[in-house]
Design a protein around this motif. Structure first.
Motif, PDB file in Angstrom:
ATOM      1  N   ALA A   1       0.864  -1.177   0.000  1.00 38.02           N
ATOM      2  CA  ALA A   1       0.000   0.000   0.000  1.00 38.02           C
ATOM      3  C   ALA A   1       0.895   1.220   0.000  1.00 38.02           C
ATOM      4  O   ALA A   1       1.959   1.225   0.628  1.00 38.02           O
ATOM      5  N   GLU A   2       0.478   2.249  -0.720  1.00 38.20           N
ATOM      6  CA  GLU A   2       1.254   3.490  -0.748  1.00 38.20           C
ATOM      7  C   GLU A   2       0.322   4.664  -0.956  1.00 38.20           C
ATOM      8  O   GLU A   2      -0.786   4.529  -1.480  1.00 38.20           O
ATOM      9  N   ASN A   3       0.794   5.809  -0.512  1.00 43.55           N
ATOM     10  CA  ASN A   3       0.026   7.040  -0.656  1.00 43.55           C
ATOM     11  C   ASN A   3       0.995   8.148  -1.040  1.00 43.55           C
ATOM     12  O   ASN A   3       2.061   8.277  -0.432  1.00 43.55           O
ATOM     13  N   GLU A   4       0.616   8.911  -2.043  1.00 46.11           N
ATOM     14  CA  GLU A   4       1.463   9.994  -2.538  1.00 46.11           C
ATOM     15  C   GLU A   4       0.683  11.290  -2.457  1.00 46.11           C
ATOM     16  O   GLU A   4      -0.503  11.319  -2.787  1.00 46.11           O
ATOM     17  N   GLY A   5       1.346  12.359  -2.011  1.00 40.88           N
ATOM     18  CA  GLY A   5       0.680  13.642  -1.841  1.00 40.88           C
ATOM     19  C   GLY A   5      -0.084  14.094  -3.067  1.00 40.88           C
ATOM     20  O   GLY A   5      -1.241  14.491  -2.992  1.00 40.88           O
TER      21      GLY A   5
ATOM     22  N   GLY B   1      -0.193  12.084  -6.011  1.00 35.82           N
ATOM     23  CA  GLY B   1      -0.520  10.964  -6.880  1.00 35.82           C
ATOM     24  C   GLY B   1      -1.582  10.021  -6.388  1.00 35.82           C
ATOM     25  O   GLY B   1      -1.846   9.008  -7.014  1.00 35.82           O
ATOM     26  N   GLY B   2      -2.214  10.301  -5.259  1.00 36.36           N
ATOM     27  CA  GLY B   2      -3.264   9.413  -4.788  1.00 36.36           C
ATOM     28  C   GLY B   2      -2.713   8.196  -4.083  1.00 36.36           C
ATOM     29  O   GLY B   2      -1.550   8.142  -3.704  1.00 36.36           O
TER      30      GLY B   2
ATOM     31  N   SER C   1      -6.261   5.185  -6.800  1.00 33.49           N
ATOM     32  CA  SER C   1      -7.212   6.294  -6.735  1.00 33.49           C
ATOM     33  C   SER C   1      -6.802   7.346  -7.754  1.00 33.49           C
ATOM     34  O   SER C   1      -5.639   7.434  -8.132  1.00 33.49           O
ATOM     35  N   PRO C   2      -7.742   8.144  -8.230  1.00 30.59           N
ATOM     36  CA  PRO C   2      -7.388   9.193  -9.189  1.00 30.59           C
ATOM     37  C   PRO C   2      -6.385  10.166  -8.576  1.00 30.59           C
ATOM     38  O   PRO C   2      -6.462  10.495  -7.395  1.00 30.59           O
ATOM     39  N   GLN C   3      -5.443  10.592  -9.389  1.00 30.70           N
ATOM     40  CA  GLN C   3      -4.449  11.557  -8.941  1.00 30.70           C
ATOM     41  C   GLN C   3      -5.041  12.953  -8.930  1.00 30.70           C
ATOM     42  O   GLN C   3      -6.015  13.241  -9.629  1.00 30.70           O
ATOM     43  N   MET C   4      -4.409  13.829  -8.163  1.00 31.39           N
ATOM     44  CA  MET C   4      -4.852  15.215  -8.126  1.00 31.39           C
ATOM     45  C   MET C   4      -4.838  15.820  -9.526  1.00 31.39           C
ATOM     46  O   MET C   4      -5.733  16.555  -9.908  1.00 31.39           O
ATOM     47  N   ALA C   5      -3.829  15.466 -10.305  1.00 25.95           N
ATOM     48  CA  ALA C   5      -3.740  15.998 -11.669  1.00 25.95           C
ATOM     49  C   ALA C   5      -4.914  15.556 -12.526  1.00 25.95           C
ATOM     50  O   ALA C   5      -5.309  16.246 -13.456  1.00 25.95           O
TER      51      ALA C   5
END
Length: 188
Positions: A74-78, A80-81, A110-114
Motif C-alpha cells: 500500500a502506498e500514498n502519494e501527496g 498521486g493518490g 485512486s485518481p491523482q490530483m492531476a
C-alpha cells in the motif's frame, strides 16, 4: 537545466524466519521530492511532494514442493493518490527442474490530483507578442480535470509452467488482466 529535482528517500526492510517453512519480508519507505519552478511543465512555483508506503509478504511451504505466497503493498502519494496491490500465488515443484504456479493479483489506484483537479490549459502570458503564434508545445494538448473519476481496479490471473533442461529453461505463462473504472485521458 531542464528541471531541478531533489529526491530524499528512506527504505527499511526486514526478513523474519520463525520456522524453516515460514518466511516473512516486510518493509516501509518514505520519499520527499523537491521540484523547482518549471513553467514548461506547468509548475509555476517550487513544490514539494511526499509519498510513503509499506509491504508485507509471506512464503509458507506447507508440504515439500508446495508453497503459498501472500503479499500486499500500500502506498500514498501527496499528489498521486493511493495505490494497493495484494497478491496470492501457489507454487508447486513436482521435481527440482519443474515449477507450476497459479497466481491472483489485484491492484487499485485512486485518481491523482492531476486527473481530478488540475487544469493543464497552458495560459498565454505577456511574454508573447499579441497576435503571434505560441510555441508548438503550448498547442499540443489540453488536459481537463474530472472530479467524477472512481478508483481504478485491476484483476490479474496467471498460470505458468517452468521446466529447466540443463542450461536451457522453458517458461510458458497464460495471463489475463481485467481493468474496472479505468482512468484514461479523453480527447475533446
Amino acid at each position: 537545466t531542464f528541471a531541478d529535482v531533489t529526491t530524499d528517500q528512506v527504505e527499511l526492510q526486514a526478513n523474519w524466519d520463525p520456522s524453516k517453512d515460514l518466511h516473512f519480508v516486510m518493509g516501509l519507505d518514505t520519499r520527499k521530492v523537491d521540484i523547482k519552478k518549471v513553467e514548461f511543465l506547468g509548475l509555476n512555483q517550487d513544490e514539494t511532494n511526499t509519498a510513503s508506503g509499506g509491504f508485507l509478504a509471506v512464503d509458507w511451504t506447507f508440504t515439500p514442493g508446495l508453497t503459498l505466497s501472500l503479499g500486499a503493498r500500500a502506498e500514498n502519494e501527496g499528489l498521486g493518490g493511493s495505490r494497493t496491490s495484494p497478491r496470492a500465488t501457489l507454487v508447486w515443484s513436482p521435481t527440482p527442474a519443474s515449477v507450476l504456479r497459479l497466481g491472483y493479483f489485484t491492484s487499485t489506484r485512486s485518481p491523482q490530483m492531476a486527473e481530478t483537479k488540475v487544469d493543464y490549459t497552458y495560459p498565454l502570458s505577456n511574454r508573447f507578442v499579441p497576435g503571434t503564434q505560441a510555441p508548438y508545445y503550448m498547442l499540443a494538448t489540453t488536459i481537463l480535470p474530472n472530479s467524477q473519476l472512481k478508483p481504478e481496479k485491476t484483476s490479474n490471473y496467471e498460470l505458468g509452467y517452468r521446466q529447466s533442461m540443463g542450461a536451457v529453461t522453458l517458461d510458458v505463462t497464460l495471463y489475463q488482466m481485467k481493468i474496472s473504472d479505468q482512468i484514461t485521458a479523453v480527447s475533446l
